[in-house]
Write a protein that holds these residues in place. Structure first.
Motif, PDB file in Angstrom:
ATOM      1  N   LEU A  55       0.794  -1.229   0.000  1.00  0.00           N
ATOM      2  CA  LEU A  55       0.000   0.000   0.000  1.00  0.00           C
ATOM      3  C   LEU A  55       0.825   1.278   0.000  1.00  0.00           C
ATOM      4  CD1 LEU A  55      -2.750  -1.138   2.528  1.00  0.00           C
ATOM      5  CD2 LEU A  55      -2.754  -1.297   0.032  1.00  0.00           C
ATOM      6  N   GLY A  56       2.093   1.166   0.385  1.00  0.00           N
ATOM      7  CA  GLY A  56       2.962   2.343   0.418  1.00  0.00           C
ATOM      8  C   GLY A  56       3.009   3.129  -0.877  1.00  0.00           C
ATOM      9  N   PRO A  57       3.137   2.474  -2.044  1.00  0.00           N
ATOM     10  CA  PRO A  57       3.175   3.225  -3.301  1.00  0.00           C
ATOM     11  C   PRO A  57       1.905   4.036  -3.579  1.00  0.00           C
ATOM     12  CG  PRO A  57       3.996   0.989  -3.643  1.00  0.00           C
ATOM     13  CD  PRO A  57       3.428   1.051  -2.253  1.00  0.00           C
ATOM     14  N   TYR A  58       0.816   3.723  -2.861  1.00  0.00           N
ATOM     15  CA  TYR A  58      -0.434   4.457  -3.042  1.00  0.00           C
ATOM     16  C   TYR A  58      -0.630   5.526  -1.973  1.00  0.00           C
ATOM     17  CZ  TYR A  58      -1.267   0.685  -6.257  1.00  0.00           C
ATOM     18  OH  TYR A  58      -1.141  -0.203  -7.284  1.00  0.00           O
ATOM     19  N   GLY A  59       0.407   5.752  -1.167  1.00  0.00           N
ATOM     20  CA  GLY A  59       0.335   6.775  -0.133  1.00  0.00           C
ATOM     21  C   GLY A  59      -0.413   6.327   1.111  1.00  0.00           C
ATOM     22  N   ILE A  60      -0.627   5.023   1.264  1.00  0.00           N
ATOM     23  CA  ILE A  60      -1.343   4.505   2.420  1.00  0.00           C
ATOM     24  C   ILE A  60      -0.325   3.920   3.394  1.00  0.00           C
ATOM     25  CG2 ILE A  60      -3.064   2.842   3.231  1.00  0.00           C
ATOM     26  CD1 ILE A  60      -4.304   3.023   0.373  1.00  0.00           C
ATOM     27  N   ARG A  61      -0.342   4.414   4.623  1.00  0.00           N
ATOM     28  CA  ARG A  61       0.583   3.934   5.650  1.00  0.00           C
ATOM     29  C   ARG A  61      -0.099   2.896   6.526  1.00  0.00           C
ATOM     30  NH1 ARG A  61       1.600   7.467   9.295  1.00  0.00           N
ATOM     31  NH2 ARG A  61      -0.081   8.900   8.832  1.00  0.00           N
ATOM     32  N   VAL A  62       0.680   1.978   7.087  1.00  0.00           N
ATOM     33  CA  VAL A  62       0.170   0.927   7.968  1.00  0.00           C
ATOM     34  C   VAL A  62       0.872   1.065   9.316  1.00  0.00           C
ATOM     35  CG1 VAL A  62      -0.109  -1.552   8.310  1.00  0.00           C
ATOM     36  CG2 VAL A  62      -0.211  -0.591   5.994  1.00  0.00           C
ATOM     37  N   VAL A  63       0.086   1.345  10.355  1.00  0.00           N
ATOM     38  CA  VAL A  63       0.630   1.545  11.695  1.00  0.00           C
ATOM     39  C   VAL A  63      -0.228   0.759  12.690  1.00  0.00           C
ATOM     40  CG1 VAL A  63       1.184   3.246  13.487  1.00  0.00           C
ATOM     41  CG2 VAL A  63       1.439   3.857  11.074  1.00  0.00           C
ATOM     42  N   THR A  64       0.428   0.052  13.590  1.00  0.00           N
ATOM     43  CA  THR A  64      -0.252  -0.698  14.640  1.00  0.00           C
ATOM     44  C   THR A  64      -0.143   0.068  15.946  1.00  0.00           C
ATOM     45  OG1 THR A  64       0.343  -2.784  13.596  1.00  0.00           O
ATOM     46  CG2 THR A  64      -0.237  -2.882  15.915  1.00  0.00           C
ATOM     47  N   LEU A  65      -1.228   0.112  16.700  1.00  0.00           N
ATOM     48  CA  LEU A  65      -1.195   0.665  18.053  1.00  0.00           C
ATOM     49  C   LEU A  65      -1.204  -0.517  19.010  1.00  0.00           C
ATOM     50  CD1 LEU A  65      -3.819   3.531  17.758  1.00  0.00           C
ATOM     51  CD2 LEU A  65      -1.350   3.656  17.433  1.00  0.00           C
ATOM     52  N   ARG A  66      -0.153  -0.654  19.804  1.00  0.00           N
ATOM     53  CA  ARG A  66      -0.014  -1.796  20.709  1.00  0.00           C
ATOM     54  C   ARG A  66      -0.237  -1.332  22.142  1.00  0.00           C
ATOM     55  NH1 ARG A  66       5.516  -4.044  20.133  1.00  0.00           N
ATOM     56  NH2 ARG A  66       4.678  -4.818  18.184  1.00  0.00           N
ATOM     57  N   THR A  67      -1.227  -1.916  22.812  1.00  0.00           N
ATOM     58  CA  THR A  67      -1.469  -1.609  24.224  1.00  0.00           C
ATOM     59  C   THR A  67      -1.190  -2.841  25.063  1.00  0.00           C
ATOM     60  OG1 THR A  67      -3.783  -2.295  24.306  1.00  0.00           O
ATOM     61  CG2 THR A  67      -3.346  -0.042  23.560  1.00  0.00           C
ATOM     62  N   GLY A  68      -1.019  -2.627  26.340  1.00  0.00           N
ATOM     63  CA  GLY A  68      -0.824  -3.736  27.268  1.00  0.00           C
ATOM     64  C   GLY A  68      -2.076  -4.019  28.070  1.00  0.00           C
ATOM     65  N   GLY A  69      -3.172  -3.417  27.673  1.00  0.00           N
ATOM     66  CA  GLY A  69      -4.438  -3.560  28.389  1.00  0.00           C
ATOM     67  C   GLY A  69      -4.914  -2.192  28.849  1.00  0.00           C
ATOM     68  N   LEU A  70      -6.212  -1.995  28.796  1.00  0.00           N
ATOM     69  CA  LEU A  70      -6.811  -0.711  29.178  1.00  0.00           C
ATOM     70  C   LEU A  70      -7.832  -0.963  30.279  1.00  0.00           C
ATOM     71  CD1 LEU A  70      -7.361   0.548  25.534  1.00  0.00           C
ATOM     72  CD2 LEU A  70      -5.570   1.294  27.119  1.00  0.00           C
ATOM     73  N   PRO A  71      -7.449  -0.756  31.551  1.00  0.00           N
ATOM     74  CA  PRO A  71      -8.351  -1.054  32.658  1.00  0.00           C
ATOM     75  C   PRO A  71      -9.720  -0.389  32.548  1.00  0.00           C
ATOM     76  CG  PRO A  71      -6.157  -0.643  33.500  1.00  0.00           C
ATOM     77  CD  PRO A  71      -6.140  -0.310  32.028  1.00  0.00           C
ATOM     78  N   GLU A  72      -9.802   0.790  31.978  1.00  0.00           N
ATOM     79  CA  GLU A  72     -11.101   1.460  31.911  1.00  0.00           C
ATOM     80  C   GLU A  72     -12.071   0.781  30.945  1.00  0.00           C
ATOM     81  OE1 GLU A  72     -10.786   5.552  30.005  1.00  0.00           O
ATOM     82  OE2 GLU A  72      -8.695   4.903  30.063  1.00  0.00           O
ATOM     83  N   THR A  73     -11.587  -0.177  30.159  1.00  0.00           N
ATOM     84  CA  THR A  73     -12.483  -0.903  29.256  1.00  0.00           C
ATOM     85  C   THR A  73     -13.005  -2.199  29.869  1.00  0.00           C
ATOM     86  OG1 THR A  73     -10.691  -2.135  28.180  1.00  0.00           O
ATOM     87  CG2 THR A  73     -11.264   0.016  27.242  1.00  0.00           C
ATOM     88  N   ILE A  74     -12.530  -2.534  31.051  1.00  0.00           N
ATOM     89  CA  ILE A  74     -12.992  -3.742  31.740  1.00  0.00           C
ATOM     90  C   ILE A  74     -14.351  -3.424  32.375  1.00  0.00           C
ATOM     91  CG2 ILE A  74     -12.495  -5.426  33.564  1.00  0.00           C
ATOM     92  CD1 ILE A  74      -9.522  -4.628  33.247  1.00  0.00           C
ATOM     93  N   PRO A  75     -15.351  -4.252  32.142  1.00  0.00           N
ATOM     94  CA  PRO A  75     -16.668  -3.986  32.730  1.00  0.00           C
ATOM     95  C   PRO A  75     -16.591  -3.829  34.252  1.00  0.00           C
ATOM     96  CG  PRO A  75     -16.806  -5.788  31.155  1.00  0.00           C
ATOM     97  CD  PRO A  75     -15.351  -5.471  31.330  1.00  0.00           C
ATOM     98  N   ALA A  76     -17.259  -2.822  34.780  1.00  0.00           N
ATOM     99  CA  ALA A  76     -17.215  -2.512  36.211  1.00  0.00           C
ATOM    100  C   ALA A  76     -17.759  -3.657  37.061  1.00  0.00           C
ATOM    101  CB  ALA A  76     -17.988  -1.231  36.491  1.00  0.00           C
ATOM    102  N   ASN A  77     -18.686  -4.433  36.538  1.00  0.00           N
ATOM    103  CA  ASN A  77     -19.302  -5.504  37.329  1.00  0.00           C
ATOM    104  C   ASN A  77     -18.590  -6.849  37.178  1.00  0.00           C
ATOM    105  OD1 ASN A  77     -20.042  -5.919  34.703  1.00  0.00           O
ATOM    106  ND2 ASN A  77     -22.194  -6.317  35.127  1.00  0.00           N
TER     107      ASN A  77
END
Length: 132
Positions: A55-77
């Protein structure tokens, strides 16, 4: 999108939740007709590099966002919420976990012109839990 390789064309939505899909998912960006892509965490290396090469020749970049976990997305219950949150935070080098705001800021940077030279790469927002 004539002339753009198949991986860059938005696939039809799969039936079901789509949470088991591998590869990439299209994410529409407001104000643009070009989809942005992210590589799934299960395929961080080869697949992202392959997409970036295609995809690079078409000006499209590929980037990954790597997290180690997001506590605020864990259901409160959830019974084990506190244990999971302590585990996520305990693995970091900073003593705190990344937040949704941190992920959003990294995504804004990755999509901006400030990151125009970044492709075939992962942005590590694990607070040091996952070394590069």
């Amino acid at each position: 999108m004539p002339g753009v390789p198949a991986p860059a064309r938005a696939p039809r939505a799969a039936k079901g939740s789509g949470s088991r899909r591998t590869g990439t998912r299209p994410r529409g960006r407001p104000g643009t007709s070009r989809p942005s892509w992210r590589c799934r965490p299960t395929t961080p290396g080869t697949r992202c590099r392959q997409l970036a090469a295609e995809l690079g020749p078409y000006g499209i970049r590929v980037v990954t966002l790597r997290t180690g976990g997001l506590p605020e997305t864990i259901p409160a219950n959830l019974d084990q919420r506190e244990v999971i949150e302590r585990d996520i935070v305990g693995q970091t080098l900073t003593g705190r976990a990344a937040s949704l705001e941190d992920v959003g800021n990294a995504a804004v940077f990755a999509a901006s012109d400030l990151a125009r030279a970044v492709t075939s790469a992962a942005i590590n927002i694990t607070c040091g839990a996952v070394p590069d």
